[in-house]
Design a protein around this motif. Sequence first.
Motif, short mmCIF file in Angstrom:
data_model
loop_
_atom_site.label_atom_id
_atom_site.label_comp_id
_atom_site.label_asym_id
_atom_site.label_seq_id
_atom_site.Cartn_x
_atom_site.Cartn_y
_atom_site.Cartn_z
N TYR A 180 6.45 41.16 41.79
CA TYR A 180 5.29 40.75 42.60
C TYR A 180 4.10 40.49 41.67
O TYR A 180 2.99 40.94 41.92
CB TYR A 180 4.96 41.81 43.65
CG TYR A 180 5.04 43.25 43.17
CD1 TYR A 180 3.91 43.95 42.76
CD2 TYR A 180 6.27 43.90 43.10
CE1 TYR A 180 3.99 45.25 42.31
CE2 TYR A 180 6.36 45.21 42.66
CZ TYR A 180 5.22 45.89 42.26
OH TYR A 180 5.31 47.18 41.80
N GLY A 181 4.38 39.72 40.61
CA GLY A 181 3.38 39.50 39.57
C GLY A 181 2.76 38.13 39.55
O GLY A 181 2.01 37.81 38.63
N ASP A 182 3.04 37.27 40.54
CA ASP A 182 2.41 35.96 40.61
C ASP A 182 1.09 36.03 41.36
O ASP A 182 0.83 37.00 42.09
CB ASP A 182 3.32 34.96 41.33
CG ASP A 182 4.50 34.51 40.49
OD1 ASP A 182 4.58 34.90 39.30
OD2 ASP A 182 5.36 33.79 41.02
N GLU A 235 4.08 52.87 39.71
CA GLU A 235 2.84 53.60 39.98
C GLU A 235 2.80 54.89 39.17
O GLU A 235 1.74 55.27 38.63
CB GLU A 235 2.73 53.89 41.47
CG GLU A 235 1.33 54.29 41.88
CD GLU A 235 1.03 53.90 43.31
OE1 GLU A 235 0.83 54.81 44.12
OE2 GLU A 235 1.01 52.68 43.61
N ASP A 236 3.93 55.58 39.05
CA ASP A 236 3.99 56.80 38.25
C ASP A 236 3.70 56.48 36.78
O ASP A 236 3.00 57.25 36.09
CB ASP A 236 5.36 57.46 38.38
CG ASP A 236 5.59 58.07 39.76
OD1 ASP A 236 4.61 58.26 40.51
OD2 ASP A 236 6.76 58.36 40.09
N ALA A 237 4.24 55.36 36.30
CA ALA A 237 4.00 54.97 34.90
C ALA A 237 2.52 54.68 34.68
O ALA A 237 1.95 55.03 33.63
CB ALA A 237 4.84 53.75 34.55
N LEU A 238 1.89 54.06 35.67
CA LEU A 238 0.47 53.75 35.56
C LEU A 238 -0.36 55.03 35.55
O LEU A 238 -1.29 55.19 34.73
CB LEU A 238 0.05 52.86 36.72
CG LEU A 238 -1.38 52.33 36.73
CD1 LEU A 238 -1.70 51.57 35.45
CD2 LEU A 238 -1.62 51.45 37.94
N GLU A 272 2.12 41.31 34.08
CA GLU A 272 1.70 42.71 33.93
C GLU A 272 0.32 42.92 34.55
O GLU A 272 0.10 43.89 35.28
CB GLU A 272 1.68 43.09 32.45
CG GLU A 272 3.03 43.24 31.80
CD GLU A 272 3.72 44.55 32.12
OE1 GLU A 272 3.20 45.35 32.94
OE2 GLU A 272 4.81 44.80 31.55
N LYS A 273 -0.60 42.00 34.28
CA LYS A 273 -1.96 42.16 34.77
C LYS A 273 -2.01 42.14 36.29
O LYS A 273 -2.62 43.00 36.93
CB LYS A 273 -2.86 41.08 34.20
CG LYS A 273 -4.32 41.23 34.62
CD LYS A 273 -5.20 40.15 34.00
CE LYS A 273 -6.65 40.33 34.43
NZ LYS A 273 -7.52 39.25 33.89
N GLN A 278 -2.76 45.27 41.34
CA GLN A 278 -2.41 45.64 42.71
C GLN A 278 -2.22 47.14 42.86
O GLN A 278 -2.63 47.74 43.87
CB GLN A 278 -1.15 44.89 43.14
CG GLN A 278 -1.36 43.39 43.30
CD GLN A 278 -0.08 42.70 43.70
OE1 GLN A 278 0.30 42.68 44.87
NE2 GLN A 278 0.60 42.11 42.73
N HIS A 279 -1.59 47.77 41.87
CA HIS A 279 -1.43 49.22 41.92
C HIS A 279 -2.76 49.94 41.75
O HIS A 279 -3.01 50.97 42.40
CB HIS A 279 -0.42 49.68 40.87
CG HIS A 279 1.01 49.44 41.26
ND1 HIS A 279 1.68 50.26 42.15
CD2 HIS A 279 1.89 48.47 40.91
CE1 HIS A 279 2.92 49.81 42.32
NE2 HIS A 279 3.06 48.72 41.58
N LEU A 280 -3.62 49.41 40.89
CA LEU A 280 -4.94 50.02 40.74
C LEU A 280 -5.73 49.95 42.04
O LEU A 280 -6.39 50.92 42.43
CB LEU A 280 -5.72 49.31 39.63
CG LEU A 280 -5.25 49.57 38.19
CD1 LEU A 280 -6.01 48.66 37.22
CD2 LEU A 280 -5.43 51.03 37.80
N ASP A 281 -5.66 48.81 42.71
CA ASP A 281 -6.35 48.67 44.00
C ASP A 281 -5.87 49.72 44.99
O ASP A 281 -6.66 50.31 45.74
CB ASP A 281 -6.14 47.27 44.57
CG ASP A 281 -6.92 46.20 43.82
OD1 ASP A 281 -7.84 46.56 43.06
OD2 ASP A 281 -6.59 45.01 44.00
#
Length: 299
Positions: A180-182, A235-238, A272-273, A278-281
């Motif tokens: 889901y990186g596009d 998310e755990d990796a982040l 990656e960005k 999206q996970h940060l949000d």
Amino acid sequence: MEAHRQLGRYTTVLFGHEHGKYPDGNSVLVRGQHGSVLIDPSLGVRGFDPPLEVDHVLLTHTHEDHAAGISAVRWGSLRVHHHDVEALRSVDGLMALYGVPASVWHEMTEFVTERFHFAGWPEAQPIADGEVFDLGGVTVTLVHAPGHTSGHSLFLIDGGDGVRVVVTGDIDLTGFGAYYGDAASSLDSFERTLDMAKQLVADHYVTFHHKGVIDGHAAFAAAVDVYAESFQRREDALLALLAEPRTLDELVEHGIVYRAGTRPPLFGTPVEKRTIEQHLDRLLANAAIEVVDGQYCRR
């Protein structure tokens, strides 16, 4: 390895190299009593002699590998969900869907045109959610399944022979996990799509990459559950990276999507960005993290 597999009277899976390992994929041919459909023409269909002839070419979504065989097939209409149709109509539209930086548009254009024969097809037409193609004795129905792209869709094939097939596109159930990186991707939508897909009961499920055909609903639902673990894994990796405060650039440099040394040179960093953002949000919305002096950190 088998080159194809018949699923009931009407549906044939055309396996790509190594069961559709990227850059190839698994295409699906449906022939009814008075109509025919080819779903996701991959690089593999370019080898047909004589070329395949169908009434409709349908795409689960617009990505280069799903369109690679279009120019080698004789078709009457070319269709994709309306959210993805502009990306199918032109290379610039595809670049916008990817969301790659302008600095690599030229190289990405060369990549999709030379490796995947992507030319852009201005005559491509949209499909609406729930639209049905009646081929005579068998129907093909689009089910909108966004997340991978905003227009990503499944196709339900219902034959008069009682065999039901779901074409899952890039819900490919691989160990890599959901993509889901596009720019047109959505983490939240992908999660909802997987919940929806698990409710679709069929005899067979066809993935575009790797798995090929999964037989039976129980096996499919179990595979979806494993695949969905990629959301939490990332998310755990982040959160592990946020054991100390980091900027977005630092998080992207480490990455949570690609293993070390496997990040694609052209589009890997934007993926990656977009994924990390999206996970940060989500973590910010859940008050699990905060931003202090331009750095993300755990609360």
